[in-house]
Design a protein around this motif. Structure first.
Motif, mmCIF file in Angstrom:
data_model
loop_
_atom_site.group_PDB
_atom_site.id
_atom_site.type_symbol
_atom_site.label_atom_id
_atom_site.label_comp_id
_atom_site.label_asym_id
_atom_site.label_seq_id
_atom_site.Cartn_x
_atom_site.Cartn_y
_atom_site.Cartn_z
ATOM 1 N N CYS A 110 -69.716 19.769 16.101
ATOM 2 C CA CYS A 110 -69.365 21.772 15.425
ATOM 3 C C CYS A 110 -68.189 22.307 16.574
ATOM 4 C CB CYS A 110 -70.531 21.502 16.250
ATOM 5 S SG CYS A 110 -71.038 21.854 17.821
ATOM 6 N N PRO A 111 -67.848 22.825 16.006
ATOM 7 C CA PRO A 111 -66.860 23.112 16.538
ATOM 8 C C PRO A 111 -67.426 24.022 17.976
ATOM 9 C CG PRO A 111 -67.144 24.925 15.203
ATOM 10 C CD PRO A 111 -68.133 23.124 14.894
ATOM 11 N N LYS A 112 -68.409 24.312 18.377
ATOM 12 C CA LYS A 112 -69.038 24.515 19.824
ATOM 13 C C LYS A 112 -68.228 22.748 20.700
ATOM 14 C CE LYS A 112 -72.853 25.776 22.906
ATOM 15 N NZ LYS A 112 -74.018 26.384 22.939
ATOM 16 N N HIS A 153 -76.971 22.260 15.925
ATOM 17 C CA HIS A 153 -75.366 22.939 15.787
ATOM 18 C C HIS A 153 -75.184 22.898 14.173
ATOM 19 C CE1 HIS A 153 -74.889 21.872 20.835
ATOM 20 N NE2 HIS A 153 -75.886 22.361 20.345
ATOM 21 N N HIS A 187 -73.506 25.784 13.254
ATOM 22 C CA HIS A 187 -71.855 26.358 12.930
ATOM 23 C C HIS A 187 -71.288 25.664 11.825
ATOM 24 C CE1 HIS A 187 -71.817 28.287 17.081
ATOM 25 N NE2 HIS A 187 -73.094 27.200 17.887
#
Length: 488
Positions: A42-44, A59, A63
């Motif tokens: 995920c981008p996080k 996640h 996202h």
């Protein structure tokens, strides 16, 4: 196995996206799980953290799944690699462990531009390709680094991976000024004493690994009298075009070239170490720890009348007014150039002058830009004599690269916004002491008109062969305490 990846572009609230996400999680946990966890894409987490199935599913629902990550290299997909290169894929054996808190894998991703997590890059040219279009040698290097980063130093070790151990040793070598021969002897002893550990027996392997990270330097031969560089069209010359001096080292007694008559290589008399600027600036935008701060000067809250950062100076603001196209993108890099002389041998009785050229990135906030870790070493001008006014000869390679960065720029991957942009760079000013100012600018700093700002309004006096400026207090207020100090 042909995996369906069409669900990646679908909205996250659709049933097709959820079914595809579950199939991805089934595949990843069946092939690349470590202690019930996988690398979360995920981008996080940005492919840097290990999460369990529930956290990864949450996640990727909150996202979007990275659209550019269509070849699941870090989650068990190996068919493309096995048919493209001969290097074996990343595997998970009993000796491989997941280092969830080890930043080595994140550093490898940063070094290779996070090519497994790119998106919205199809409309850009001359850029780092996606994973399915990477060159085979780049894939092989990436896989080798990731494998070494996940492989334990020895069975049961959960503190050091093979790659982190070698990098730590290399760091100690640089800080303590240990020679290559001494490091080879230390590694040979460690490999012999701990034969169960994956320790190389010589320093050649760690050195080769460090060079593959891309932060190498270029050796440029120089004239012993600082007349020219054997660079570009003059690279193949044997003698200086100005003083006709040989580029090779000579013996003191017979004045013959060392190695000219014996079965040994000729020795270069003077060599400039130049560190290319473009890959270092690109690396700052690839690094997940630095990229968010590279636009701080434009996004911060300003306070009029307070000087906290060079962006508060009038010189910075005037530069923006004169160059609106450069100032339109806050990611364009603004640099300061600093130089001074030092003796690398640490002996005051040794007459030797080596000049490092250091660049300072002012895009970073004031608590980061002046730290030693943020400085960019551009070149090391060798001694033993100072270059003096001939320093511009050595700055030629840097100036040519700066011209290219100003006029043309370079395609750079922004790992924070997950996009490629055209980066430009410029030097705003130089930082040096007064003698260094004379070396960089050619200004005569040894006369009564030495100060370039107030040389028409000074009253110098020559005392014992040196110029002194006596009336420096006349700019102070009448009641200033310095006027009462006769010793000053």
């Amino acid at each position: 196995m042909d995996l369906d990846k069409s669900w990646i572009d679908l909205p996250r609230n659709t049933q097709q996206y959820m079914d595809g996400l579950n199939k991805f999680l089934d595949f990843a946990f069946a092939n690349k799980s470590v202690e019930g966890k996988i690398i979360c894409p995920c981008p996080k987490c940005n492919l840097n953290k290990w999460q369990n199935r529930g956290a990864t599913y949450e996640h990727l629902i909150l996202h979007p799944f990275p659209k550019g990550y269509t070849f699941w290299l870090l989650h068990g997909e190996t068919n493309y690699v096995q048919h493209t290169i001969s290097t074996p894929p990343i595997f998970q054996s009993n000796e491989d462990r997941g280092f969830a808190n080890d930043p080595i894998c994140g550093m490898v991703n940063d070094a290779f531009g996070n090519f497994v997590n790119t998106q919205n890059m199809d409309n850009h040219k001359n850029m780092r390709p996606e994973s399915s279009q990477m060159m085979p040698d780049e894939i092989a290097q990436y896989m080798k680094f990731m494998h070494d980063g996940q492989q334990s130093l020895y069975e049961g070790c959960d503190k050091y991976s093979k790659l982190s151990f070698l990098l730590k040793l290399y760091h100690i070598k640089c800080l303590c000024r240990i020679t290559d021969k001494a490091m080879s002897m230390i590694l040979e002893l460690l490999a012999d004493a701990f034969d169960y550990a994956k320790i190389p027996s010589s320093f050649y392997e760690p050195k080769k690994i460090i060079n593959k990270f891309g932060l190498h330097y270029t050796k440029i031969d120089a004239c012993p009298n600082d007349c020219m560089l054997y660079y570009g069209e003059d690279k193949v010359r044997e003698f200086c075009t100005k003083c006709n001096e040989s580029r090779w080292k000579k013996t003191k007694k017979s004045n013959n070239i060392v190695g000219a008559t014996k079965k040994q290589k000729k020795v270069l008399d003077k060599v400039l170490r130049y560190f290319p600027l473009k890959p270092r600036l690109q690396r700052m935008f690839m690094s997940s720890k630095i990229v968010e701060h590279m636009q701080w000067h434009a996004s911060r809250s300003t306070h009029e009348g307070i000087l906290r950062h060079p962006s508060d100076f009038e010189a910075w603001k005037n530069f923006d007014l004169m160059n609106p196209q450069f100032a339109s993108d806050p990611r364009n890099v603004r640099l300061g150039l600093a130089t001074d002389v030092f003796n690398p041998f640490g002996d005051l009785s040794t007459c030797h002058s080596t000049w490092p050229i250091v660049l300072i990135p002012y895009n970073l906030p004031h608590w980061m830009c002046m730290k030693q870790s943020s400085f960019i070493l551009s070149m090391i001008i060798p001694g033993k004599k100072a270059p003096g006014k001939d320093i511009d000869v050595y700055l030629r390679s840097l100036i040519e690269e700066l011209k290219e960065l100003w006029n043309i720029g370079v395609e750079t991957f922004d790992s924070h916004k997950k996009e490629v942009f055209h980066m430009h760079a410029a030097i705003l000013w130089t930082i040096s002491d007064f003698p260094g100012l004379g070396t960089l600018s050619g200004w005569n700093t040894h006369t009564g008109l030495a100060c370039p700002r107030c040389n028409f309004d000074t009253t110098p006096k020559k005392i014992q062969g040196k110029f002194c400026f006596m009336n420096h207090r006349r700019w102070l207020n009448a009641g200033h305490k310095f006027r009462l100090c006769r010793s000053r």
